[in-house]
Design an enzyme around this catalytic site. Structure first.
Site, short mmCIF file in Angstrom:
data_model
loop_
_atom_site.label_atom_id
_atom_site.label_comp_id
_atom_site.label_asym_id
_atom_site.label_seq_id
_atom_site.Cartn_x
_atom_site.Cartn_y
_atom_site.Cartn_z
N GLU A 1 -13.71 -30.32 74.45
CA GLU A 1 -14.98 -29.65 74.69
C GLU A 1 -15.33 -28.63 73.61
O GLU A 1 -16.15 -27.74 73.82
CB GLU A 1 -14.95 -28.97 76.06
CG GLU A 1 -14.76 -29.93 77.21
CD GLU A 1 -14.59 -29.25 78.54
OE1 GLU A 1 -15.58 -28.72 79.06
OE2 GLU A 1 -13.45 -29.21 79.04
N SER B 1 -16.77 -30.96 81.43
CA SER B 1 -17.99 -31.47 80.79
C SER B 1 -18.13 -32.98 80.92
O SER B 1 -18.80 -33.62 80.12
CB SER B 1 -18.04 -31.06 79.30
OG SER B 1 -18.11 -29.66 79.17
N TYR C 1 -26.06 -32.05 78.72
CA TYR C 1 -26.27 -31.28 77.50
C TYR C 1 -27.44 -31.72 76.63
O TYR C 1 -27.83 -30.99 75.73
CB TYR C 1 -24.97 -31.28 76.67
CG TYR C 1 -23.85 -30.60 77.41
CD1 TYR C 1 -23.89 -29.23 77.66
CD2 TYR C 1 -22.77 -31.32 77.90
CE1 TYR C 1 -22.88 -28.60 78.36
CE2 TYR C 1 -21.75 -30.69 78.60
CZ TYR C 1 -21.81 -29.33 78.83
OH TYR C 1 -20.81 -28.71 79.53
N ARG D 1 -18.76 -21.26 88.81
CA ARG D 1 -19.75 -22.23 89.27
C ARG D 1 -19.02 -23.29 90.10
O ARG D 1 -18.04 -23.88 89.63
CB ARG D 1 -20.46 -22.90 88.09
CG ARG D 1 -21.77 -23.60 88.48
CD ARG D 1 -22.32 -24.43 87.35
NE ARG D 1 -21.57 -25.66 87.18
CZ ARG D 1 -21.10 -26.11 86.01
NH1 ARG D 1 -21.29 -25.42 84.91
NH2 ARG D 1 -20.42 -27.24 85.95
N ASP E 1 -19.31 -26.82 91.93
CA ASP E 1 -20.09 -28.06 91.96
C ASP E 1 -19.79 -28.83 93.24
O ASP E 1 -18.62 -28.96 93.63
CB ASP E 1 -19.78 -28.92 90.75
CG ASP E 1 -20.15 -28.24 89.44
OD1 ASP E 1 -21.05 -27.38 89.46
OD2 ASP E 1 -19.54 -28.57 88.40
N GLU F 1 -15.43 -29.43 92.14
CA GLU F 1 -14.56 -28.59 91.32
C GLU F 1 -15.17 -27.20 91.17
O GLU F 1 -16.34 -26.98 91.45
CB GLU F 1 -14.33 -29.21 89.94
CG GLU F 1 -15.56 -29.40 89.10
CD GLU F 1 -15.24 -30.09 87.78
OE1 GLU F 1 -14.10 -30.53 87.58
OE2 GLU F 1 -16.14 -30.16 86.94
N ASN G 1 -15.58 -24.16 88.30
CA ASN G 1 -15.53 -23.86 86.88
C ASN G 1 -15.45 -22.35 86.66
O ASN G 1 -16.37 -21.63 87.06
CB ASN G 1 -16.78 -24.40 86.18
CG ASN G 1 -16.92 -25.90 86.33
OD1 ASN G 1 -16.38 -26.67 85.55
ND2 ASN G 1 -17.65 -26.33 87.36
N GLY H 1 -20.49 -23.56 81.36
CA GLY H 1 -21.27 -23.58 80.13
C GLY H 1 -22.39 -22.55 80.14
O GLY H 1 -22.97 -22.24 81.18
#
Length: 331
Positions: free
Chosen positions: A13, A143, A210, A248, A250, A262, A264, A268
């Site tokens: 990443e 990612s 992205y 974050r 998800d 998951e 994070n 990002g």
């Protein structure tokens, strides 16, 4: 204050990390901070490149960045850093371990199998326990790099081998059909929940995440009951996995039930990223979000430092630690 924006790294990443770091540098208030970009190209870079900074703003993703390794090194040097601590970073990076902990605490997460390399390959076990389709993921990745959906047994082996290009172990995860959402948490408080819909692929893959226009990500309206379940799942995940400052979570929503995919710990922070969009929906600018992350992180690092002193602990601080990171932030 001399802020070192730590970016790059050695994981798959790396390019996303550089994007995150550059975006952070654009939005940091130069009236408050002296900003220094620090590109880590090998594990040996860190010690020499961070000398002289007052605070490390972490823009790293993946291994050697999001897994607690850099956090531990910075702690050994006495440099405060952004985000969750060493333990939480390691827990959240390991999908198998974090899912085990979430399930043990009653948080719904898609069923899964964990394989430590091709020696554990067992297509029949996938068929019997999970059924198809499934998602194949590197156990410690992000990612969506190396992550593939598999519709039938015929594509399973190839997907596992692809995931093993990025890690030594894989997670085979049950496919949950429903609405994908993401829950950003800042200082122990839930920001507006975003619903996600990919525009260019069947799922929220690397390009959808992205590329400009790759997905639609908007604040989603939830019923009162569903919102309560989502809030509980997000904050319980944050607590169980010992997160601090921001994270974050998800999820997939199916029939009103949130399934945590998951957590994070260093999400990002590019132009297309979800956390800044959620913060903006709450009226927090990108620069304001960075200010808040720095403020909360300094508070967290100081609280941890005081807690680990051999003597002189205050009873009040001890009680805060027992109640979790939300209490540390005063929320």
């Amino acid at each position: 204050m001399r802020i070192g924006v730590i970016m790059g790294g050695i994981s798959s990443e790396r390019e996303i990390s550089l994007m995150t770091g550059r975006e952070m540098m654009v939005h940091l208030d130069r009236g408050k901070y002296e900003v220094i970009g620090i590109d880590i190209e090998s594990p040996g870079d860190l010690i020499g490149k961070v000398k002289g900074i007052d605070f490390a703003l972490l823009a790293l993703h993946g291994k050697y960045g999001e897994d607690g390794t850099v956090q531990a090194a910075l702690e050994s040097m006495g440099i405060p850093y952004s985000g969750s601590g060493v333990l939480s970073s390691g827990l959240c990076m390991d999908k198998n371990l974090s899912k085990r902990l979430l399930r043990a605490e009653g948080v719904s997460t898609p069923d899964w199998l964990y394989w430590n390399g091709m020696k554990d390959y067992d297509a029949e076990a996938v068929k019997e326990r999970l059924g198809f389709p499934v998602f194949v993921k590197p156990n410690e990745g992000g990612s969506s790099v190396g992550t593939l959906p598999v519709a039938s047994e015929e594509g399973l082996k190839e997907a596992v081998m692809e995931a093993l290009r990025y890690d030594t172990s894989v997670v085979i995860e049950q496919y949950i059909e429903g609405q994908e959402i993401t829950c950003s948490i800042l200082g122990g408080e839930l920001l507006p929940v975003l619903g996600i819909r990919s525009n260019r692929s069947a799922w929220f893959d690397y390009k959808a995440k992205y590329e400009t226009g790759g997905a639609e990500e908007d604040v989603i309206a939830l019923s009162a009951d569903t919102e309560a379940r989502v809030t509980a799942a997000a904050l319980d995940s944050y607590r169980v996995l010992k997160c601090g400052v921001y994270a974050r979570v998800d999820m997939m929503m199916r029939e009103g039930i949130p399934y945590v995919l998951e957590v994070n710990t260093l999400p990002g922070m590019t132009r297309a990223s979800l956390l800044p969009k959620s913060a903006q929906a709450a009226g927090i600018s990108f620069g304001g979000l960075l200010d808040r992350i720095i403020e909360l992180s300094l508070h967290e690092r100081e609280a941890n430092r005081r807690w680990h002193r051999p003597s002189g602990r205050s009873p009040e601080l001890g009680r805060e630690r027992e109640e979790g990171s939300v209490a540390v932030y005063g929320h």
